[in-house]
Design a protein around this motif. Structure first.
Motif: not given
Length: 271
Positions: A193-209
């Protein structure tokens, strides 16, 4: 509980190290010698695969927009595609071709796994590879002809979400191949879940950009398209293999990239 400054620094350095491990795994870019390597770091580095994907997309966008100043959109897209393939060593494209070769026909699970290990490419894989490359080239050309800012945001988003989809698949399925002889044995372990959480955060960051150029409705359509690819691949791989392999992760990444690009460029009633 407040973390000591030293612990914060150590944690930050470790995350930077994991990023470089992911960068080295997915691209041909050099990494600093101090990074080092331990087997469990590769599995942990899955958390930063979307970040590396975003970087690959950003570099591809830089080449695309730069080339479009000198050549037609299609020629610029082909130049950018060639640069991206050089950057990644056609890592995911190889997985797509192998996966379609193995799963395109009515063969047993054992035979499919054997086909994936074969270095030769068959007609199914060749057709899938040509369609995927041509599709990306045409979609990139369409985007850069419309607006370079839209193209840059789309390339970054699709590349980041493509890697996120692969991480999501690893979290949802077990490894189906021979872990002892896997190309990346540590990645055959479960994603936490740690890896998945980080990956989700980076996905949201990409969406923000990407939201700086694309409206929310269009990004929502792209998110739905990416999710549908993950659901489809999960069901298909569960039925055919009982899990994922490294090649099917590459196929998932490629299909997700295409799905996101198609959703962004679709001529439908979405702003």
């Amino acid at each position: 509980m407040t973390l000591a400054p030293g612990a914060v620094v150590i944690g930050a350095v470790h995350q930077l190290r994991l990023f470089f491990v992911a960068l080295q795994f997915l691209t041909r870019l050099p990494v600093p010698r101090w990074v080092g390597y331990q087997p469990d770091w590769l599995n942990q580095s899955a958390r930063h695969l979307p970040l590396v994907g975003g970087l690959v997309g950003a570099l591809g966008a830089l080449v695309l927009c730069g080339a479009a100043m000198w050549w037609s959109p299609l020629v610029a897209a082909l130049i950018a595609l060639a640069a991206s393939l050089l950057l990644t060593g056609a890592f995911h494209e190889d997985g797509l071709a192998d996966s379609v070769d193995a799963l395109g026909g009515a063969v047993s699970r054992e035979r499919a796994l054997q086909i994936m290990k074969d270095s030769r490419i068959g007609s199914y894989g060749a057709a899938a590879l040509v369609l995927a490359l041509a599709g990306r080239a045409v979609l990139w050309a369409t985007l850069v002809a419309r607006d370079p800012a839209l193209a840059a945001a789309a390339l970054l988003l699709s590349a980041a979400w493509g890697r996120s989809a692969a991480v999501a698949l690893m979290a949802r399925l077990a490894y189906a191949g021979d872990a002892e002889h896997a190309k990346a044995k540590p990645l055959a372990q479960s994603v936490t879940s740690v890896e998945l959480g980080w990956a989700g955060a980076w996905s949201l960051a990409a969406a923000g950009v990407a939201s700086l150029a694309w409206p929310a409705a269009r990004l929502g359509a792209a998110a739905v398209a990416a999710a549908l690819v993950v659901v489809f691949m999960q069901r298909w791989l569960t039925r055919r293999l009982g899990g994922y392999t490294g090649d099917t992760l590459g196929a998932t990444e490629q299909l997700t990239e295409l799905a996101v690009l198609l959703a962004l460029t679709a001529n439908v009633g979405v702003a």
